[in-house]
Enzyme design. Structure first.
Site, PDB file in Angstrom:
ATOM      1  N   SER A 113       0.849  -1.182   0.000  1.00 42.14           N
ATOM      2  CA  SER A 113       0.000   0.000   0.000  1.00 42.14           C
ATOM      3  C   SER A 113       0.887   1.235   0.000  1.00 42.14           C
ATOM      4  O   SER A 113       1.855   1.318   0.774  1.00 42.14           O
ATOM      5  CB  SER A 113      -0.909   0.012   1.227  1.00 42.14           C
ATOM      6  OG  SER A 113      -1.754   1.138   1.222  1.00 42.14           O
ATOM      7  N   HIS A 127      -2.212   7.393  -4.812  1.00 41.63           N
ATOM      8  CA  HIS A 127      -2.450   6.200  -4.008  1.00 41.63           C
ATOM      9  C   HIS A 127      -2.308   4.979  -4.917  1.00 41.63           C
ATOM     10  O   HIS A 127      -2.721   5.004  -6.081  1.00 41.63           O
ATOM     11  CB  HIS A 127      -3.860   6.231  -3.408  1.00 41.63           C
ATOM     12  CG  HIS A 127      -4.380   4.888  -3.012  1.00 41.63           C
ATOM     13  ND1 HIS A 127      -5.292   4.184  -3.780  1.00 41.63           N
ATOM     14  CD2 HIS A 127      -4.106   4.103  -1.943  1.00 41.63           C
ATOM     15  CE1 HIS A 127      -5.558   3.033  -3.188  1.00 41.63           C
ATOM     16  NE2 HIS A 127      -4.861   2.959  -2.076  1.00 41.63           N
ATOM     17  N   THR A 130      -1.859  -3.070  -4.159  1.00 38.71           N
ATOM     18  CA  THR A 130      -2.261  -4.359  -4.721  1.00 38.71           C
ATOM     19  C   THR A 130      -2.163  -5.393  -3.614  1.00 38.71           C
ATOM     20  O   THR A 130      -1.354  -5.266  -2.691  1.00 38.71           O
ATOM     21  CB  THR A 130      -1.389  -4.779  -5.926  1.00 38.71           C
ATOM     22  OG1 THR A 130      -0.008  -4.724  -5.570  1.00 38.71           O
ATOM     23  CG2 THR A 130      -1.637  -3.880  -7.124  1.00 38.71           C
ATOM     24  N   ARG A 131      -2.987  -6.429  -3.706  1.00 39.92           N
ATOM     25  CA  ARG A 131      -3.084  -7.376  -2.600  1.00 39.92           C
ATOM     26  C   ARG A 131      -3.561  -8.739  -3.095  1.00 39.92           C
ATOM     27  O   ARG A 131      -4.173  -8.860  -4.168  1.00 39.92           O
ATOM     28  CB  ARG A 131      -4.059  -6.846  -1.555  1.00 39.92           C
ATOM     29  CG  ARG A 131      -5.432  -6.545  -2.138  1.00 39.92           C
ATOM     30  CD  ARG A 131      -6.286  -5.696  -1.221  1.00 39.92           C
ATOM     31  NE  ARG A 131      -7.569  -5.371  -1.848  1.00 39.92           N
ATOM     32  CZ  ARG A 131      -7.768  -4.317  -2.632  1.00 39.92           C
ATOM     33  NH1 ARG A 131      -6.768  -3.479  -2.877  1.00 39.92           N
ATOM     34  NH2 ARG A 131      -8.945  -4.089  -3.181  1.00 39.92           N
ATOM     35  N   HIS A 160      -4.103   8.055 -16.972  1.00 42.00           N
ATOM     36  CA  HIS A 160      -5.156   7.182 -17.483  1.00 42.00           C
ATOM     37  C   HIS A 160      -4.662   6.352 -18.664  1.00 42.00           C
ATOM     38  O   HIS A 160      -4.959   5.150 -18.752  1.00 42.00           O
ATOM     39  CB  HIS A 160      -6.364   8.008 -17.910  1.00 42.00           C
ATOM     40  CG  HIS A 160      -7.143   8.571 -16.766  1.00 42.00           C
ATOM     41  ND1 HIS A 160      -8.339   9.241 -16.924  1.00 42.00           N
ATOM     42  CD2 HIS A 160      -6.905   8.573 -15.428  1.00 42.00           C
ATOM     43  CE1 HIS A 160      -8.799   9.615 -15.746  1.00 42.00           C
ATOM     44  NE2 HIS A 160      -7.944   9.237 -14.828  1.00 42.00           N
ATOM     45  N   HIS A 190     -20.749  12.472   1.200  1.00 41.21           N
ATOM     46  CA  HIS A 190     -21.130  13.649   1.996  1.00 41.21           C
ATOM     47  C   HIS A 190     -20.601  14.949   1.407  1.00 41.21           C
ATOM     48  O   HIS A 190     -21.028  16.028   1.810  1.00 41.21           O
ATOM     49  CB  HIS A 190     -20.686  13.486   3.452  1.00 41.21           C
ATOM     50  CG  HIS A 190     -19.211  13.454   3.659  1.00 41.21           C
ATOM     51  ND1 HIS A 190     -18.482  12.287   3.628  1.00 41.21           N
ATOM     52  CD2 HIS A 190     -18.311  14.449   3.913  1.00 41.21           C
ATOM     53  CE1 HIS A 190     -17.212  12.548   3.863  1.00 41.21           C
ATOM     54  NE2 HIS A 190     -17.083  13.861   4.036  1.00 41.21           N
ATOM     55  N   GLY A 276      -6.665  -6.151  13.462  1.00 38.42           N
ATOM     56  CA  GLY A 276      -5.604  -5.938  14.433  1.00 38.42           C
ATOM     57  C   GLY A 276      -4.265  -5.578  13.830  1.00 38.42           C
ATOM     58  O   GLY A 276      -3.218  -5.909  14.394  1.00 38.42           O
ATOM     59  N   GLY A 277      -4.284  -4.888  12.696  1.00 38.46           N
ATOM     60  CA  GLY A 277      -3.037  -4.469  12.073  1.00 38.46           C
ATOM     61  C   GLY A 277      -2.359  -3.357  12.842  1.00 38.46           C
ATOM     62  O   GLY A 277      -2.872  -2.838  13.838  1.00 38.46           O
ATOM     63  N   ASN A 278      -1.193  -2.958  12.359  1.00 39.96           N
ATOM     64  CA  ASN A 278      -0.438  -1.890  12.989  1.00 39.96           C
ATOM     65  C   ASN A 278      -1.108  -0.554  12.704  1.00 39.96           C
ATOM     66  O   ASN A 278      -1.251  -0.150  11.546  1.00 39.96           O
ATOM     67  CB  ASN A 278       1.000  -1.904  12.443  1.00 39.96           C
ATOM     68  CG  ASN A 278       1.861  -0.822  13.062  1.00 39.96           C
ATOM     69  OD1 ASN A 278       1.802   0.320  12.637  1.00 39.96           O
ATOM     70  ND2 ASN A 278       2.646  -1.197  14.049  1.00 39.96           N
TER      71      ASN A 278
END
Length: 293
Positions: A113, A127, A130-131, A160, A190, A276-278
């Site tokens: 990330s 930004h 990939t995962r 693009h 919003h 529970g990540g950092n």
């Protein structure tokens, strides 16, 4: 190919991509001697500082971890590039929202990330992530999107075009689907406006067999490689342009908008906090300074 081999290959690639990004961004910092910089900017080019972290799963067992990489420099006011490989069991209520985890909440997730907040308001923030996730199913996801405070048509078009070429090489409908998905995902209800100027966003590219894994892994690698090619080009185009207090104020106000999205709507933020990540790694996407006036 067994699942453990797939996990290892994906995790190794994300580390390789992280190293490529470190090299590319530090090279830009090395070119910063004669550009306008913020008051109090480092005298020397920025360099990434890394910190390892580990997590304990909700079960009480070791749950993997990752590496934070942060650079605060002259071009990059703050950029974070994090990699992680975690595993364990989702909380029961959260498991119901994840494909393949409804009956068995065990999971594995690995990824990279990146968020870059730039000192010069003329240089867009960016930004990319990939995962690869594994439950009783497995899939790839990710994308990249450009986030300028002061949009430039040339930068948007080049960003693009680069990702369209990558999408077209891997699936005839990829660009149409994933660019539209980016537009709808990075929208702030919003505020009734998009967060940035788009790019691509994809998820749930499932890997039920080796052929699907190889195709989706190849596309995911190409997304990372495309990012390393196109974003430095845009940075170099804009990083020496002068700016004034009005442009800086526009940047800080835009960053407030960026922070709102990441804290309220971003899936990655929710996933990291619920597993529970950092916390520091999860919230590295937040800008170093922002305004809401």
């Amino acid at each position: 190919m067994d699942t453990e081999t797939r996990k290892a290959r994906a995790s190794a690639w994300f580390r390789t991509l992280r190293d490529q990004i470190f090299t590319a961004f530090e090279a830009i910092e090395a070119e910063s001697a004669d550009i306008p910089v913020l008051p109090g900017a480092p005298a020397a080019p920025g360099r990434f500082q890394t910190r390892e972290w580990t997590r304990t799963d909700a079960t009480g067992e070791p749950g993997g971890g990752g590496t934070m990489g942060i650079m605060k420099g002259r071009v990059f006011e703050k950029v974070g590039v994090n990699i992680s490989t975690v595993h364990g069991r989702f909380p029961d209520d959260f498991a119901k929202t994840i494909p393949g985890a409804e009956d068995d909440p065990s999971f594995f997730a690995t990824g990279i990330s990146l968020v870059a907040h730039m000192a010069n308001p003329n240089v867009p923030a960016v930004h990319m992530n990939t995962r690869f996730l594994v439950t009783t199913k497995s899939w790839f996801g990710g994308g990249a999107d450009l986030n300028p405070a002061l949009p430039r048509a040339e930068d948007t078009a080049d960003f693009h075009a680069a990702f369209k070429a990558t999408c077209d090489a891997h699936g005839e409908d990829h660009w149409n689907r994933f660019s539209k998905w980016c537009e709808s995902y990075f929208f702030i209800p919003h505020r009734n406006r998009p967060r940035g100027v788009g790019g691509i966003f994809y998820d749930y590219l499932e890997c039920p067999d080796d052929a699907a894994f190889e195709a989706n892994f190849a596309f995911t690698r190409a997304v990372g490689e495309t990012f390393v090619r196109i974003f430095p080009k845009i940075v170099r185009r804009r990083m020496a342009e002068p700016w004034d207090a009005e442009a800086r104020l526009a940047l800080l106000r835009y960053r407030g908008l960026y922070a709102e999205f990441n804290l309220v709507y971003d899936r990655g933020t929710v996933f990291g906090l619920r597993t529970g990540g950092n916390t520091d790694a999860i919230l590295m996407s937040l800008p170093p300074e922002a305004r809401w006036d």
